[in-house]
Design an enzyme around this catalytic site. Sequence first.
Site, mmCIF file in Angstrom:
data_model
loop_
_atom_site.group_PDB
_atom_site.id
_atom_site.type_symbol
_atom_site.label_atom_id
_atom_site.label_comp_id
_atom_site.label_asym_id
_atom_site.label_seq_id
_atom_site.Cartn_x
_atom_site.Cartn_y
_atom_site.Cartn_z
ATOM 1 N N GLY A 46 -15.111 2.657 3.594
ATOM 2 C CA GLY A 46 -15.239 3.007 2.180
ATOM 3 C C GLY A 46 -13.969 2.643 1.431
ATOM 4 N N GLN A 51 -7.846 2.549 -5.162
ATOM 5 C CA GLN A 51 -7.042 2.239 -3.972
ATOM 6 C C GLN A 51 -6.520 0.811 -3.987
ATOM 7 O OE1 GLN A 51 -10.215 3.931 -1.191
ATOM 8 N NE2 GLN A 51 -8.370 4.321 -0.031
ATOM 9 N N CYS A 101 -8.287 7.604 6.011
ATOM 10 C CA CYS A 101 -8.292 6.975 4.690
ATOM 11 C C CYS A 101 -7.401 5.739 4.733
ATOM 12 C CB CYS A 101 -7.748 7.968 3.654
ATOM 13 S SG CYS A 101 -7.667 7.312 1.983
ATOM 14 N N LEU A 102 -7.867 4.640 4.133
ATOM 15 C CA LEU A 102 -7.068 3.415 4.144
ATOM 16 C C LEU A 102 -5.745 3.589 3.391
ATOM 17 C CD1 LEU A 102 -9.842 0.707 3.598
ATOM 18 C CD2 LEU A 102 -8.623 1.257 5.720
ATOM 19 N N HIS A 143 -15.784 11.702 -0.126
ATOM 20 C CA HIS A 143 -14.388 11.272 0.029
ATOM 21 C C HIS A 143 -14.015 10.250 -1.051
ATOM 22 C CE1 HIS A 143 -10.969 9.789 2.796
ATOM 23 N NE2 HIS A 143 -11.033 8.874 1.835
ATOM 24 N N GLU A 144 -14.923 9.279 -1.280
ATOM 25 C CA GLU A 144 -14.620 8.221 -2.254
ATOM 26 C C GLU A 144 -14.686 8.743 -3.697
ATOM 27 O OE1 GLU A 144 -13.296 5.647 -1.119
ATOM 28 O OE2 GLU A 144 -13.895 5.953 0.959
ATOM 29 N N HIS A 147 -11.540 10.254 -4.634
ATOM 30 C CA HIS A 147 -10.524 9.267 -5.048
ATOM 31 C C HIS A 147 -10.588 9.009 -6.551
ATOM 32 C CE1 HIS A 147 -8.419 7.760 -1.543
ATOM 33 N NE2 HIS A 147 -9.539 7.560 -0.863
HETATM 34 ZN ZN ZN Z 1 -9.780 7.323 1.195
#
Ligand code: ZN
Length: 182
Positions: A46, A51, A101-102, A143-144, A147
Amino acid sequence: MSLMEIIEVPDPILRQQSQPVEDVNDELRGLIKNMLDTMYDAPGIGLAAVQVAVPRRLLVIDLQEPESEEEDAEAVRDPHVFINPEIVYRSDARKSYNEGCLSIPDQYAEVERPDIVRATWIDENGQRREGEFGGLMSVCLQHEVDHLNGVLFIDHLSRLKRDMIVKKVVKARRDKEKAAIL
Ligand code: ZN
């Protein structure tokens, strides 16, 4: 293929409120393609636009196991695009999942969230969509969407755990930079 730089903690960009997308046009579709390339390359399941330093309400998800080594990785891809997503229902039942998470590389923690969610969004063709999600899709979507509101999965943990994770990421990055100079 065009890769974008993924922003990592504690960069304040990640704390910005993302603004709604006003027009689904070719420029946006170009950004979506670059975001998908970046997510597959990372690899991750995701990615929210913020991000990659674009604070717009846009995210991409693909739950297929990232297997960048596989020759036919592209054949099994199943990308989902959510523009201006809104979570309109959250179940009382909750479930915990080991999240990463990236933007917080190599750190994982159990996070408890509503088990089932219902969402509305616009797809990459400008069509209004609605759907109900459970399992990993529900976790990933929540989660996204977090963000887009400047919220990270570590915000669901104790302050102590959160600070420890950010410290680890900063230290790992510093070590990597030092190694690169040597
Ligand atoms: Zn994330």
